[in-house]
Structure formats: structure tokens, C-alpha cells
Write a protein that holds these residues in place. Structure first.
Motif, PDB file in Angstrom:
ATOM      1  N   GLU A 160     118.652   1.911  13.888  1.00  0.00           N
ATOM      2  CA  GLU A 160     118.695   3.264  13.344  1.00  0.00           C
ATOM      3  C   GLU A 160     117.641   3.520  12.281  1.00  0.00           C
ATOM      4  N   LEU A 161     117.295   2.505  11.479  1.00  0.00           N
ATOM      5  CA  LEU A 161     116.375   2.696  10.362  1.00  0.00           C
ATOM      6  C   LEU A 161     114.951   2.251  10.654  1.00  0.00           C
ATOM      7  N   ALA A 162     114.667   1.753  11.836  1.00  0.00           N
ATOM      8  CA  ALA A 162     113.320   1.263  12.162  1.00  0.00           C
ATOM      9  C   ALA A 162     112.260   2.290  11.761  1.00  0.00           C
ATOM     10  N   PRO A 163     111.171   1.812  11.127  1.00  0.00           N
ATOM     11  CA  PRO A 163     110.696   0.424  10.974  1.00  0.00           C
ATOM     12  C   PRO A 163     111.157  -0.280   9.707  1.00  0.00           C
ATOM     13  N   ILE A 164     112.050   0.341   8.921  1.00  0.00           N
ATOM     14  CA  ILE A 164     112.582  -0.361   7.755  1.00  0.00           C
ATOM     15  C   ILE A 164     113.280  -1.631   8.229  1.00  0.00           C
ATOM     16  N   ARG A 165     113.021  -2.733   7.533  1.00  0.00           N
ATOM     17  CA  ARG A 165     113.654  -4.008   7.899  1.00  0.00           C
ATOM     18  C   ARG A 165     114.991  -4.150   7.184  1.00  0.00           C
ATOM     19  N   ILE A 166     115.946  -4.798   7.839  1.00  0.00           N
ATOM     20  CA  ILE A 166     117.248  -5.051   7.226  1.00  0.00           C
ATOM     21  C   ILE A 166     117.757  -6.412   7.679  1.00  0.00           C
ATOM     22  N   ASN A 167     118.185  -7.200   6.706  1.00  0.00           N
ATOM     23  CA  ASN A 167     118.721  -8.536   6.955  1.00  0.00           C
ATOM     24  C   ASN A 167     119.960  -8.745   6.099  1.00  0.00           C
ATOM     25  N   ALA A 168     120.704  -9.787   6.394  1.00  0.00           N
ATOM     26  CA  ALA A 168     121.860 -10.157   5.575  1.00  0.00           C
ATOM     27  C   ALA A 168     121.825 -11.639   5.273  1.00  0.00           C
ATOM     28  N   LEU A 169     122.401 -11.987   4.150  1.00  0.00           N
ATOM     29  CA  LEU A 169     122.490 -13.379   3.710  1.00  0.00           C
ATOM     30  C   LEU A 169     123.961 -13.724   3.514  1.00  0.00           C
ATOM     31  N   HIS A 170     124.349 -14.863   4.063  1.00  0.00           N
ATOM     32  CA  HIS A 170     125.746 -15.307   3.996  1.00  0.00           C
ATOM     33  C   HIS A 170     125.791 -16.674   3.303  1.00  0.00           C
ATOM     34  N   PRO A 171     125.973 -16.684   1.982  1.00  0.00           N
ATOM     35  CA  PRO A 171     125.967 -17.962   1.260  1.00  0.00           C
ATOM     36  C   PRO A 171     127.313 -18.677   1.330  1.00  0.00           C
ATOM     37  N   ALA A 172     127.250 -19.984   1.242  1.00  0.00           N
ATOM     38  CA  ALA A 172     128.454 -20.786   1.040  1.00  0.00           C
ATOM     39  C   ALA A 172     128.784 -20.779  -0.453  1.00  0.00           C
ATOM     40  N   ILE A 173     129.666 -21.659  -0.877  1.00  0.00           N
ATOM     41  CA  ILE A 173     129.967 -21.803  -2.300  1.00  0.00           C
ATOM     42  C   ILE A 173     128.699 -22.230  -3.030  1.00  0.00           C
ATOM     43  N   VAL A 174     128.355 -21.479  -4.069  1.00  0.00           N
ATOM     44  CA  VAL A 174     127.145 -21.740  -4.851  1.00  0.00           C
ATOM     45  C   VAL A 174     127.580 -22.476  -6.117  1.00  0.00           C
ATOM     46  N   GLY A 175     127.287 -23.765  -6.158  1.00  0.00           N
ATOM     47  CA  GLY A 175     127.910 -24.648  -7.135  1.00  0.00           C
ATOM     48  C   GLY A 175     127.633 -24.327  -8.587  1.00  0.00           C
ATOM     49  N   ASP A 176     126.449 -23.747  -8.900  1.00  0.00           N
ATOM     50  CA  ASP A 176     126.132 -23.459 -10.295  1.00  0.00           C
ATOM     51  C   ASP A 176     126.285 -21.983 -10.643  1.00  0.00           C
ATOM     52  N   SER A 177     126.945 -21.214  -9.776  1.00  0.00           N
ATOM     53  CA  SER A 177     127.188 -19.801 -10.058  1.00  0.00           C
ATOM     54  C   SER A 177     128.369 -19.656 -11.015  1.00  0.00           C
ATOM     55  N   PRO A 178     128.447 -18.549 -11.747  1.00  0.00           N
ATOM     56  CA  PRO A 178     129.562 -18.356 -12.686  1.00  0.00           C
ATOM     57  C   PRO A 178     130.934 -18.464 -12.023  1.00  0.00           C
ATOM     58  N   GLN A 179     131.018 -18.079 -10.758  1.00  0.00           N
ATOM     59  CA  GLN A 179     132.305 -18.112 -10.065  1.00  0.00           C
ATOM     60  C   GLN A 179     132.794 -19.531  -9.828  1.00  0.00           C
ATOM     61  N   TRP A 180     131.872 -20.489  -9.639  1.00  0.00           N
ATOM     62  CA  TRP A 180     132.265 -21.811  -9.153  1.00  0.00           C
ATOM     63  C   TRP A 180     131.928 -22.973 -10.077  1.00  0.00           C
ATOM     64  N   ARG A 181     131.059 -22.786 -11.064  1.00  0.00           N
ATOM     65  CA  ARG A 181     130.565 -23.951 -11.799  1.00  0.00           C
ATOM     66  C   ARG A 181     131.631 -24.633 -12.653  1.00  0.00           C
ATOM     67  N   ASP A 182     132.716 -23.936 -12.982  1.00  0.00           N
ATOM     68  CA  ASP A 182     133.758 -24.532 -13.808  1.00  0.00           C
ATOM     69  C   ASP A 182     134.972 -24.966 -12.995  1.00  0.00           C
ATOM     70  N   MET A 183     134.818 -25.086 -11.694  1.00  0.00           N
ATOM     71  CA  MET A 183     135.950 -25.535 -10.878  1.00  0.00           C
ATOM     72  C   MET A 183     136.306 -26.978 -11.230  1.00  0.00           C
ATOM     73  N   PRO A 184     137.557 -27.389 -11.007  1.00  0.00           N
ATOM     74  CA  PRO A 184     137.952 -28.769 -11.304  1.00  0.00           C
ATOM     75  C   PRO A 184     137.043 -29.780 -10.601  1.00  0.00           C
ATOM     76  N   ALA A 185     136.769 -30.873 -11.296  1.00  0.00           N
ATOM     77  CA  ALA A 185     135.817 -31.862 -10.786  1.00  0.00           C
ATOM     78  C   ALA A 185     136.231 -32.408  -9.423  1.00  0.00           C
ATOM     79  N   GLU A 186     137.530 -32.610  -9.204  1.00  0.00           N
ATOM     80  CA  GLU A 186     137.959 -33.184  -7.929  1.00  0.00           C
ATOM     81  C   GLU A 186     137.728 -32.198  -6.782  1.00  0.00           C
ATOM     82  N   ARG A 187     137.902 -30.901  -7.051  1.00  0.00           N
ATOM     83  CA  ARG A 187     137.620 -29.908  -6.016  1.00  0.00           C
ATOM     84  C   ARG A 187     136.125 -29.831  -5.740  1.00  0.00           C
ATOM     85  N   MET A 188     135.330 -29.863  -6.804  1.00  0.00           N
ATOM     86  CA  MET A 188     133.877 -29.860  -6.641  1.00  0.00           C
ATOM     87  C   MET A 188     133.423 -31.024  -5.768  1.00  0.00           C
TER      88      MET A 188
END
Length: 233
Positions: A160-188
Motif C-alpha cells: 500500500e505504501l510503496a515505494p516507502i519501505r517498511i520492516n519489523a523487528l521482533h526481539p527476544a529478551i534483551v538482557g541489559d534493557s531496563p525491563q530485564w536487567r534486574d531479573m533474578p540471577a537464576e532466571r537470567m
């Protein structure tokens, strides 16, 4: 270097903010958005450079066009805003589910619609999904569904938007992100043990993958998984 704006929706924290910082450090004009105007402005000051903060809620799509009215031409549009919703079918929270579906599918699409002609033929759009698309877990019904919807949005918007490019990124758990960096060591450690590269993905690697999808002008219609090999396990 392109002269237009890098607009990062969901750029006040986490991966969106890290990407905004990367472009601001390059001297680009950056707009970061968040749900609250004051928070967006504060994040823009902390990022520095030629960065501006703008507040609006993707789950209120009728207000988006007005809030984006004074944004200029956009070279790169990044739709990185997310909300995490653990919502099991047996104890279903309708309001929470409706908010997330609206935010990520209707809200993402309305931002693109609202920008209209400010996206030029050389512009690029990047949407963030997530690994729950491929690896559901108890309570991920809504999250898994909307991330699958992001995959489908890429396919239809490329046409629909051509020639504008569009992509998506699907990350896994990002270990040093604010959401995950303080998770318990055993879970990490358990997560590390499941990852073929022997560690979790980093924020810098997500930024690098994001910039590749935005800047490589031959890459279009891609749903890129950045997970250190999780989906091979």
C-alpha cells in the motif's frame, strides 16, 4: 545525510530511547514520543542534541493526528511503543486486551496515516513486534496475537505504501534493557542456557539491527527476529 526527522513513537524509555540516543548522537533531528508530554520532554532533554519530546497515547487514536500536526518531513519512523499484558483467557481482562490491540494495531497504523505526505518515497518505517509471536506463554494470548498482527501489517503496508519501505523487528529478551536487567540471577542464567550464542541479546545489538532495517534501502518487507538463536531451539 538525509535531512528529515527521525520520529520514534515510544522513544522515552527502553529500546526506543536507545535508538533515539543513537540518532541524536549522529546529529539527526529526533522526535521521541511517550504517553505523557512532560515525560517526553524530559526524555528529550536527557537525550540531548536536536531532540524534541511529544506526548500522546497510541490507545487514543483519534487524538494522534492533531498531536503530530507540527512534525515536519519524516525520514525514519519507528513504532516502538509497547505495553506488556499478561492476560489469561480463563481470567480475561477485556479492557486491557482492547487497549493493547488498539495501541499496537490501530495506533501504529494511525500514526502512519496521520503523517501522510510527510513520509516521502525514500522514507522508511520500522515497527516493533516481539518473540511472543513465535514463542507464546501462558497469558500471552493478546501479546502473541498483536505481534502476529504486526507481521501482517508489514506485508500489507509494503504494497500500500510503496515505494516507502517498511520492516519489523521482533526481539527476544534483551538482557541489559531496563525491563530485564534486574531479573533474578537464576532466571537470567536459565535464559542464557537456552540461547545458542551463550548470552542474551543486548540493547546495542537491537539498535544495530534497527538501523540496518531503516537505512539499507534494499531491505523491505522483512520481519527480522533478533534472538541469539532462540527460535532454532
Amino acid at each position: 545525510m538525509a535531512a528529515g526527522t527521525v520520529l520514534i513513537v515510544g522513544g522515552t524509555q527502553g529500546l526506543g530511547r536507545e535508538l533515539g540516543q543513537s540518532y541524536a548522537d549522529d546529529g539527526r533531528q529526533v522526535v521521541v514520543t511517550g504517553r505523557e508530554q512532560a515525560r517526553a520532554e524530559a526524555a528529550a532533554v536527557e537525550i540531548g542534541g536536536n531532540t524534541r519530546g511529544l506526548g500522546f497515547d497510541l490507545a487514543d487514536p483519534h487524538a494522534i493526528e492533531e498531536r503530530l500536526a507540527d512534525v515536519g518531513d519524516v525520514d525514519y519512523l519507528v513504532l516502538a511503543a509497547i505495553e506488556r499484558d499478561t492476560n489469561k483467557v480463563g481470567d480475561y481482562d477485556i479492557e486491557s486486551a482492547m487497549r493493547l490491540v488498539t495501541l499496537k494495531l490501530v495506533g501504529y497504523t494511525e500514526v502512519i496515516h496521520a503523517l501522510g505526505r510527510r513520509l516521502g518515497p525514500d522514507s522508511a518505517i520500522l515497527m516493533f513486534g516481539g518473540l511472543a509471536r513465535d514463542r507464546p506463554y501462558p497469558g500471552s494470548t493478546t501479546v502473541t496475537t498483536v505481534n502476529g498482527g504486526v507481521t501482517s501489517l508489514v506485508r500489507t503496508l509494503v504494497i500500500e505504501l510503496a515505494p516507502i519501505r517498511i520492516n519489523a523487528l521482533h526481539p527476544a529478551i534483551v538482557g541489559d534493557s531496563p525491563q530485564w536487567r534486574d531479573m533474578p540471577a537464576e532466571r537470567m542464567q536459565a535464559l542464557v542456557d537456552r540461547t545458542p550464542i551463550g548470552r542474551l541479546v543486548t540493547m546495542a545489538e537491537i539498535v544495530g539491527a534497527s538501523r540496518f532495517l531503516l537505512e539499507n534501502r534494499a531491505v523491505n518487507g522483512i520481519n527480522l527476529v533478533v534472538d541469539g538463536g532462540w527460535t532454532c531451539m
